[in-house]
Motif scaffolding. Structure first.
Motif, PDB file in Angstrom:
ATOM      1  N   HIS A  47       0.855  -1.187   0.000  1.00 18.13           N
ATOM      2  CA  HIS A  47       0.000   0.000   0.000  1.00 18.13           C
ATOM      3  C   HIS A  47       0.891   1.236   0.000  1.00 18.13           C
ATOM      4  O   HIS A  47       2.086   1.172   0.281  1.00 18.13           O
ATOM      5  N   ASN A  48       0.255   2.366  -0.303  1.00 19.43           N
ATOM      6  CA  ASN A  48       0.931   3.651  -0.160  1.00 19.43           C
ATOM      7  C   ASN A  48       0.428   4.293   1.127  1.00 19.43           C
ATOM      8  O   ASN A  48      -0.690   4.817   1.167  1.00 19.43           O
ATOM      9  N   ASP A  51      -1.008   7.965   0.999  1.00 16.33           N
ATOM     10  CA  ASP A  51      -2.140   8.314   0.143  1.00 16.33           C
ATOM     11  C   ASP A  51      -3.384   8.404   1.028  1.00 16.33           C
ATOM     12  O   ASP A  51      -3.990   7.386   1.384  1.00 16.33           O
ATOM     13  N   SER A  54      -6.680   6.556   0.271  1.00 18.37           N
ATOM     14  CA  SER A  54      -6.770   5.100   0.401  1.00 18.37           C
ATOM     15  C   SER A  54      -6.877   4.639   1.849  1.00 18.37           C
ATOM     16  O   SER A  54      -7.075   3.446   2.104  1.00 18.37           O
TER      17      SER A  54
END
Length: 305
Positions: A47-48, A51, A54
């Protein structure tokens, strides 16, 4: 026909010493995994963590995947904001390595330059530079870094400081670590400047700057390489300490120290993974670098061959 440089490297005493030490080989593998995971975080991270679109607060405080309420989408669990801990560690290691490597490069360049000047010129230049180094060595390095960071925070507006915080941390750690480079290079330069090849360079009329850069400098870099390797672990720990105290990199660029500080608030409420995993990653990175530095110091010591 001469063999290529990389072929000769595999026949060197250094490579032989490396292969003969299982601890060093294991340390190199761990260091490569840490560095590779950090550099390739945008490609390898599940995952980021930065971000915001998200992130889902409903995923906050999920335990590691192997726990009863764990989720395979978050192998090492999540933090209080629902960020994947594995991804946060990989991205945080990038910041820690960036600060550590940059600070060591800065302190190396400054210390080597001042050490060359002090050792080759001698006299008043040597006395002044070494007294400054002696005075700085009486203070703990982390205290000097805190002092530099505090002065910059007081001198700059908050908005400006947040923009240059990363550079301030690099400067603060680097400026606190240059004396050991300067003293080592000065001692080696005092020995080299009276050797025949330096005297010959003076006779043919070469300038002091050229003699220092092309004749003396290459012969004093061996100890510098060892000190730089050992200092990298210190620089990473110093950055983690500053970030843990809340005076390091900004929250928008969290390092391993920042992640440990965040997780420390939840350690006694049962969410142990938020601080334990970043701490373990920091220990593995610093320990592997320090072990490589110890091996390099012994391998380059002619008395131990």
């Amino acid at each position: 026909m001469a063999a290529p440089a990389f072929v000769r490297a595999f026949d060197s005493d250094l490579w032989w010493s490396f292969r003969r030490s299982p601890v060093t080989v294991l340390s190199a593998v761990v260091a490569l995994v840490c560095v590779g995971g950090a550099l390739l975080a945008p490609l390898l991270a599940p995952h980021n963590p930065f971000d915001l679109a998200s992130l889902n607060l409903l995923d906050a405080f999920k335990p590691p995947a192997w726990a009863a309420e764990g989720d395979l989408a978050y192998p090492l669990g999540t933090d209080d904001q629902g960020r994947d801990m594995l991804s946060a560690i990989m991205y945080g290691a990038r910041v820690s390595l960036l600060v550590g490597v940059s600070a060591v490069l800065f302190s190396t360049l400054l210390g080597v330059a001042l050490g060359l000047l002090a050792g080759y010129l001698g006299g008043a230049v040597d006395a002044v530079l070494m007294r400054i180094a002696d005075i700085q060595l009486t203070f703990p390095s982390i205290l000097v870094a805190l002092l530099v960071d505090g002065v910059v925070r007081a001198a700059l507006p908050r908005e400006v400081h947040d923009q240059v915080a990363l550079f301030v941390v690099i400067f603060a750690i680097g400026i606190s670590n240059w004396p050991q480079f300067a003293r080592t290079v000065r001692g080696s330069t005092l020995v080299e400047r009276n050797k025949e090849y330096v005297l010959a360079a003076r006779v043919i009329g070469l300038s002091r700057l050229r003699i220092m850069l092309t004749h003396v400098l290459p012969n004093v870099l061996g100890p510098v390489l060892v000190i730089a390797t050992l200092s990298l672990g210190f620089a990473i720990l110093a950055e983690a300490t500053l970030s843990f105290l809340g005076v390091g990199v900004p929250p928008t660029q969290p390092s391993l120290g920042t992640l440990i500080r965040i997780g420390n608030d939840f350690l006694f409420s049962g969410e142990w993974w938020i601080t334990i995993f970043p701490g373990a990653a920091l220990v593995a990175m610093v320990l592997s670098v320090n072990l490589l530095g110890d091996w390099l110091r012994d391998a380059l010591n002619p008395k131990l061959r």
